[in-house]
Motif scaffolding. Structure first.
Motif, PDB file in Angstrom:
ATOM      1  N   THR A 169     -53.063  -3.311  -9.428  1.00  0.00           N
ATOM      2  CA  THR A 169     -52.513  -4.618  -9.797  1.00  0.00           C
ATOM      3  C   THR A 169     -52.281  -5.452  -8.538  1.00  0.00           C
ATOM      4  OG1 THR A 169     -50.216  -3.889  -9.603  1.00  0.00           O
ATOM      5  CG2 THR A 169     -51.294  -3.572 -11.764  1.00  0.00           C
ATOM      6  N   GLY A 170     -52.077  -6.741  -8.732  1.00  0.00           N
ATOM      7  CA  GLY A 170     -51.745  -7.627  -7.618  1.00  0.00           C
ATOM      8  C   GLY A 170     -50.461  -7.182  -6.939  1.00  0.00           C
ATOM      9  N   GLU A 171     -49.518  -6.713  -7.738  1.00  0.00           N
ATOM     10  CA  GLU A 171     -48.243  -6.233  -7.204  1.00  0.00           C
ATOM     11  C   GLU A 171     -48.454  -5.004  -6.308  1.00  0.00           C
ATOM     12  OE1 GLU A 171     -43.980  -4.448  -8.795  1.00  0.00           O
ATOM     13  OE2 GLU A 171     -45.209  -5.618 -10.189  1.00  0.00           O
ATOM     14  N   GLU A 172     -49.329  -4.094  -6.730  1.00  0.00           N
ATOM     15  CA  GLU A 172     -49.608  -2.903  -5.912  1.00  0.00           C
ATOM     16  C   GLU A 172     -50.277  -3.296  -4.598  1.00  0.00           C
ATOM     17  OE1 GLU A 172     -50.426   0.886  -8.730  1.00  0.00           O
ATOM     18  OE2 GLU A 172     -51.761  -0.824  -9.107  1.00  0.00           O
ATOM     19  N   ILE A 173     -51.162  -4.289  -4.664  1.00  0.00           N
ATOM     20  CA  ILE A 173     -51.828  -4.759  -3.447  1.00  0.00           C
ATOM     21  C   ILE A 173     -50.804  -5.386  -2.504  1.00  0.00           C
ATOM     22  CG2 ILE A 173     -53.516  -6.418  -2.531  1.00  0.00           C
ATOM     23  CD1 ILE A 173     -55.217  -5.767  -5.093  1.00  0.00           C
ATOM     24  N   ASP A 174     -49.873  -6.182  -3.048  1.00  0.00           N
ATOM     25  CA  ASP A 174     -48.785  -6.756  -2.238  1.00  0.00           C
ATOM     26  C   ASP A 174     -47.965  -5.637  -1.597  1.00  0.00           C
ATOM     27  OD1 ASP A 174     -49.546  -9.329  -2.981  1.00  0.00           O
ATOM     28  OD2 ASP A 174     -47.957  -9.546  -4.493  1.00  0.00           O
ATOM     29  N   GLN A 175     -47.647  -4.604  -2.368  1.00  0.00           N
ATOM     30  CA  GLN A 175     -46.869  -3.469  -1.856  1.00  0.00           C
ATOM     31  C   GLN A 175     -47.630  -2.762  -0.728  1.00  0.00           C
ATOM     32  OE1 GLN A 175     -46.249  -1.216  -5.442  1.00  0.00           O
ATOM     33  NE2 GLN A 175     -44.366  -2.310  -5.982  1.00  0.00           N
ATOM     34  N   ALA A 176     -48.952  -2.640  -0.893  1.00  0.00           N
ATOM     35  CA  ALA A 176     -49.770  -1.972   0.130  1.00  0.00           C
ATOM     36  C   ALA A 176     -49.750  -2.768   1.435  1.00  0.00           C
ATOM     37  CB  ALA A 176     -51.200  -1.789  -0.372  1.00  0.00           C
ATOM     38  N   TYR A 177     -49.881  -4.093   1.343  1.00  0.00           N
ATOM     39  CA  TYR A 177     -49.820  -4.922   2.553  1.00  0.00           C
ATOM     40  C   TYR A 177     -48.448  -4.808   3.225  1.00  0.00           C
ATOM     41  CZ  TYR A 177     -54.345  -7.294   2.423  1.00  0.00           C
ATOM     42  OH  TYR A 177     -55.686  -7.573   2.482  1.00  0.00           O
ATOM     43  N   ALA A 178     -47.388  -4.820   2.433  1.00  0.00           N
ATOM     44  CA  ALA A 178     -46.032  -4.685   2.975  1.00  0.00           C
ATOM     45  C   ALA A 178     -45.869  -3.310   3.634  1.00  0.00           C
ATOM     46  CB  ALA A 178     -44.993  -4.875   1.871  1.00  0.00           C
ATOM     47  N   TYR A 179     -46.451  -2.293   3.011  1.00  0.00           N
ATOM     48  CA  TYR A 179     -46.356  -0.932   3.540  1.00  0.00           C
ATOM     49  C   TYR A 179     -47.086  -0.820   4.886  1.00  0.00           C
ATOM     50  CZ  TYR A 179     -46.404   4.132   3.764  1.00  0.00           C
ATOM     51  OH  TYR A 179     -46.235   5.437   4.173  1.00  0.00           O
ATOM     52  N   ILE A 180     -48.236  -1.462   4.979  1.00  0.00           N
ATOM     53  CA  ILE A 180     -49.000  -1.448   6.240  1.00  0.00           C
ATOM     54  C   ILE A 180     -48.149  -2.068   7.358  1.00  0.00           C
ATOM     55  CG2 ILE A 180     -50.996  -2.463   7.434  1.00  0.00           C
ATOM     56  CD1 ILE A 180     -52.497  -2.144   4.646  1.00  0.00           C
ATOM     57  N   GLU A 181     -47.505  -3.172   7.052  1.00  0.00           N
ATOM     58  CA  GLU A 181     -46.643  -3.827   8.040  1.00  0.00           C
ATOM     59  C   GLU A 181     -45.478  -2.906   8.422  1.00  0.00           C
ATOM     60  OE1 GLU A 181     -45.306  -6.024  10.875  1.00  0.00           O
ATOM     61  OE2 GLU A 181     -47.227  -6.387   9.887  1.00  0.00           O
ATOM     62  N   GLN A 182     -44.915  -2.247   7.442  1.00  0.00           N
ATOM     63  CA  GLN A 182     -43.812  -1.304   7.675  1.00  0.00           C
ATOM     64  C   GLN A 182     -44.265  -0.168   8.597  1.00  0.00           C
ATOM     65  OE1 GLN A 182     -42.217   0.055   3.897  1.00  0.00           O
ATOM     66  NE2 GLN A 182     -41.438   1.922   4.842  1.00  0.00           N
ATOM     67  N   LEU A 183     -45.469   0.361   8.374  1.00  0.00           N
ATOM     68  CA  LEU A 183     -45.989   1.437   9.228  1.00  0.00           C
ATOM     69  C   LEU A 183     -46.227   0.946  10.650  1.00  0.00           C
ATOM     70  CD1 LEU A 183     -48.501   3.381   6.955  1.00  0.00           C
ATOM     71  CD2 LEU A 183     -46.302   4.189   7.822  1.00  0.00           C
TER      72      LEU A 183
END
Length: 170
Positions: free
Chosen positions: A148-162
């Motif tokens: 979903t778009g929400e999962e993609i947003d979460q993935a981008y946020a997670y990449i930044e967090q890492l």
């Protein structure tokens, strides 16, 4: 000679135990893309980035007795669990690899689902494209995953967090 092997062992030691070959592949790929000096080459494969070199190195580590691979029958498919053996821990203590912040990142990734790490690694694989193109790739190449778009947003946020976790704290 075994420096690349030792890096993988360090990642495994930082994780404690990694369940699943796919998860292992994604964790090492993501760590490499974030900043960590893993040398394995990856190509895009059915489940996202995949490294034949990583598969072979893990096999060698198992054959040398440094890594324990447990194959579990899950009724219809097999799942693999990887842990460092005592011999592996001894070897690593004598051949320590300095990768600050690796443990934080590996521990965090190990808590994520393989499905989510597949999305994160796919996004990172196409990081030279703009976000809209990446999303199109995800929806085309990972159609069955139905992200979903929400999962993609979460993935981008997670990449930044890492990326933040991977920076040594001054």
């Amino acid at each position: 000679m075994l420096k690349d092997h030792a890096k993988l062992m360090q990642a495994l030691a930082a994780s404690g135990e990694i369940t699943g070959r796919k998860k292992l592949q994604k964790m090492i790929y993501i760590a490499k893309k974030i900043t960590f000096p893993f040398q394995e080459r990856f190509q895009f494969h059915f489940y996202g980035p995949y490294s034949e070199e990583l598969t072979l190195r893990m096999e060698e580590l198992c054959n040398m007795g440094f890594v324990d691979e447990v194959k579990e029958n899950k009724g219809g498919y097999y799942q693999y669990r990887y842990t460092l053996t005592e011999t592996g821990k001894e070897f690593l203590s004598l051949n320590e690899i300095d990768m600050p912040c690796l443990e934080d990142c590996m521990t965090d990734m190990n808590e994520q689902s393989a499905r989510f790490l597949e999305l994160v690694s796919t996004i990172l694989y196409f990081d030279s494209l703009d976000r809209k193109e990446v999303e199109e790739k995800v929806h085309t190449l990972k159609k069955k995953q139905n992200y979903t778009g929400e999962e993609i947003d979460q993935a981008y946020a997670y990449i930044e967090q890492l990326h933040q976790k991977a920076k040594p704290h001054a």
